[in-house]
Design a protein around this motif. Structure first.
Motif, mmCIF file in Angstrom:
data_model
loop_
_atom_site.group_PDB
_atom_site.id
_atom_site.type_symbol
_atom_site.label_atom_id
_atom_site.label_comp_id
_atom_site.label_asym_id
_atom_site.label_seq_id
_atom_site.Cartn_x
_atom_site.Cartn_y
_atom_site.Cartn_z
ATOM 1 N N MET A 45 -76.156 71.287 1.237
ATOM 2 C CA MET A 45 -75.222 70.107 1.463
ATOM 3 C C MET A 45 -75.766 69.097 0.202
ATOM 4 O O MET A 45 -76.985 69.007 0.136
ATOM 5 N N HIS A 46 -74.696 68.445 -0.438
ATOM 6 C CA HIS A 46 -75.137 67.589 -1.528
ATOM 7 C C HIS A 46 -74.434 66.106 -0.908
ATOM 8 O O HIS A 46 -72.938 66.329 -1.025
ATOM 9 N N PHE A 47 -75.121 65.248 -0.769
ATOM 10 C CA PHE A 47 -74.543 63.871 -0.505
ATOM 11 C C PHE A 47 -74.392 63.070 -1.699
ATOM 12 O O PHE A 47 -75.817 62.639 -2.317
ATOM 13 N N ILE A 48 -73.304 62.685 -2.193
ATOM 14 C CA ILE A 48 -73.264 61.656 -3.084
ATOM 15 C C ILE A 48 -72.852 60.326 -2.757
ATOM 16 O O ILE A 48 -71.710 60.130 -2.286
ATOM 17 N N THR A 49 -73.558 59.354 -3.254
ATOM 18 C CA THR A 49 -73.182 57.970 -2.698
ATOM 19 C C THR A 49 -73.070 57.010 -3.711
ATOM 20 O O THR A 49 -74.022 57.234 -4.966
ATOM 21 N N ASP A 60 -61.434 55.570 17.523
ATOM 22 C CA ASP A 60 -61.232 56.224 18.747
ATOM 23 C C ASP A 60 -62.009 55.906 19.748
ATOM 24 O O ASP A 60 -62.157 56.463 20.929
ATOM 25 N N ASN A 61 -62.811 54.918 19.482
ATOM 26 C CA ASN A 61 -63.824 54.405 20.756
ATOM 27 C C ASN A 61 -64.784 55.523 21.116
ATOM 28 O O ASN A 61 -65.151 55.428 22.436
ATOM 29 N N LYS A 62 -65.371 56.329 20.246
ATOM 30 C CA LYS A 62 -66.165 57.456 20.681
ATOM 31 C C LYS A 62 -67.568 56.943 20.308
ATOM 32 O O LYS A 62 -67.758 55.697 19.667
ATOM 33 N N LEU A 63 -68.618 57.501 20.897
ATOM 34 C CA LEU A 63 -70.044 57.205 20.588
ATOM 35 C C LEU A 63 -70.026 57.896 19.089
ATOM 36 O O LEU A 63 -69.889 58.745 18.864
ATOM 37 N N VAL A 64 -70.198 56.833 18.136
ATOM 38 C CA VAL A 64 -69.881 57.399 16.582
ATOM 39 C C VAL A 64 -70.999 58.199 16.045
ATOM 40 O O VAL A 64 -70.600 59.292 15.554
ATOM 41 N N LEU A 65 -72.349 58.052 16.347
ATOM 42 C CA LEU A 65 -73.345 58.845 15.821
ATOM 43 C C LEU A 65 -73.251 60.066 16.461
ATOM 44 O O LEU A 65 -73.185 61.063 15.535
ATOM 45 N N PRO A 66 -73.364 60.287 17.647
ATOM 46 C CA PRO A 66 -73.141 61.713 18.188
ATOM 47 C C PRO A 66 -72.083 62.524 17.909
ATOM 48 O O PRO A 66 -72.172 63.563 17.645
ATOM 49 N N SER A 67 -70.940 61.950 17.737
ATOM 50 C CA SER A 67 -69.770 62.609 17.164
ATOM 51 C C SER A 67 -69.739 62.824 15.941
ATOM 52 O O SER A 67 -69.344 63.909 15.283
ATOM 53 N N PHE A 68 -70.269 61.956 15.099
ATOM 54 C CA PHE A 68 -70.480 62.290 13.558
ATOM 55 C C PHE A 68 -71.512 63.361 13.323
ATOM 56 O O PHE A 68 -71.211 64.265 12.454
ATOM 57 N N GLN A 69 -72.493 63.447 14.128
ATOM 58 C CA GLN A 69 -73.496 64.540 14.183
ATOM 59 C C GLN A 69 -73.001 65.800 14.539
ATOM 60 O O GLN A 69 -73.220 66.726 13.796
ATOM 61 N N ASN A 70 -71.962 65.880 15.753
ATOM 62 C CA ASN A 70 -71.426 67.037 15.879
ATOM 63 C C ASN A 70 -70.403 67.644 14.617
ATOM 64 O O ASN A 70 -70.562 68.737 14.233
ATOM 65 N N LEU A 84 -70.688 67.000 11.634
ATOM 66 C CA LEU A 84 -71.629 67.338 10.410
ATOM 67 C C LEU A 84 -72.316 68.600 10.506
ATOM 68 O O LEU A 84 -72.381 69.461 9.543
ATOM 69 N N GLN A 85 -72.687 68.781 12.009
ATOM 70 C CA GLN A 85 -73.357 70.167 12.450
ATOM 71 C C GLN A 85 -72.388 71.215 11.993
ATOM 72 O O GLN A 85 -72.694 72.465 11.564
ATOM 73 N N ASN A 86 -71.059 71.080 12.152
ATOM 74 C CA ASN A 86 -69.959 71.979 11.989
ATOM 75 C C ASN A 86 -69.990 72.395 10.566
ATOM 76 O O ASN A 86 -70.078 73.582 10.162
ATOM 77 N N LEU A 87 -70.195 71.418 9.664
ATOM 78 C CA LEU A 87 -70.358 71.786 8.279
ATOM 79 C C LEU A 87 -71.439 72.487 7.808
ATOM 80 O O LEU A 87 -71.354 73.206 6.896
ATOM 81 N N CYS A 143 -74.644 56.555 9.945
ATOM 82 C CA CYS A 143 -74.165 57.872 9.669
ATOM 83 C C CYS A 143 -74.852 58.582 8.173
ATOM 84 O O CYS A 143 -74.756 59.457 8.053
ATOM 85 N N PHE A 144 -74.802 57.454 7.227
ATOM 86 C CA PHE A 144 -75.364 57.718 5.980
ATOM 87 C C PHE A 144 -76.692 58.349 6.033
ATOM 88 O O PHE A 144 -77.291 59.279 5.306
ATOM 89 N N GLN A 145 -77.522 57.889 6.974
ATOM 90 C CA GLN A 145 -78.994 58.211 7.135
ATOM 91 C C GLN A 145 -79.036 59.636 7.708
ATOM 92 O O GLN A 145 -79.876 60.213 7.162
ATOM 93 N N GLU A 146 -78.180 59.647 8.473
ATOM 94 C CA GLU A 146 -77.929 61.077 8.901
ATOM 95 C C GLU A 146 -77.577 62.360 7.971
ATOM 96 O O GLU A 146 -78.234 63.242 7.996
ATOM 97 N N LEU A 147 -76.752 61.663 6.946
ATOM 98 C CA LEU A 147 -76.233 62.727 6.042
ATOM 99 C C LEU A 147 -77.498 62.735 4.947
ATOM 100 O O LEU A 147 -77.772 63.873 4.562
ATOM 101 N N THR A 148 -78.042 61.872 4.640
ATOM 102 C CA THR A 148 -79.541 62.239 3.682
ATOM 103 C C THR A 148 -80.398 62.906 4.331
ATOM 104 O O THR A 148 -80.933 63.748 3.805
#
Length: 146
Positions: free
Chosen positions: A1-5, A67-77, A79-82, A122-127
């Motif tokens: 994975m390559h993260f570009i910011t 969506d009023n979800k817990l953002v970081l766990p939802s984002f981690q999920n 990201l994990q699929n990717l 979430c960008f920390q997680e991506l990094t």
């Protein structure tokens, strides 16, 4: 994975197209600015190219906030699929482009501060999960992680 910011309008998309030599035959490009809901609910079994580019990932994060979800766990999920999709093919590559919105004046409005904070987390997680991280400023690349 390559993260570009990098900052808004600093040439991230053009840098990816030019330097990674991507085209319609080898890449599926998803635009979070135009279809953030589709990017969030992406069915990876439909991806037939070796490169998957997701532009505007901060919009995907904003969808999670809406969506009023817990953002970081939802984002981690998400990201994990990717990451799993990428690992399932020897030539698969995920490239994620995100605009850095954490610099500058802290917004007065509570909702804008929340967006800024969640995008930063979430960008920390991506990094952390990316093999390579690039910062693009005015069309020039600075490698932050390799």
């Amino acid at each position: 994975m390559h993260f570009i910011t990098g900052g808004a309008f600093h040439g991230k998309k053009n840098w990816v197209i030019k330097n990674l030599q991507l085209n319609d035959r080898n890449c599926q490009w998803l635009n979070g600015y135009q279809q953030s809901r589709n990017v969030l609910e992406l069915n990876l079994t439909n991806i037939t190219t070796n490169y998957l580019v997701i532009e505007g990932v901060e919009q995907v994060i904003i969808e999670l906030i809406k969506d009023n979800k817990l953002v970081l766990p939802s984002f981690q999920n998400w990201l994990q699929n990717l990451l799993v999709w990428e690992e399932q093919g020897s030539n698969r590559n995920v490239i994620i482009i995100g605009t850095d919105i954490g610099k500058g004046v802290v917004p007065i409005e509570k909702q804008q501060r929340l967006i800024r904070d969640e995008v930063g987390r979430c960008f920390q997680e991506l990094t952390f999960h990316s093999a390579k991280v690039s910062l693009i400023w005015y069309g020039l690349q600075q490698v932050l992680k390799e």
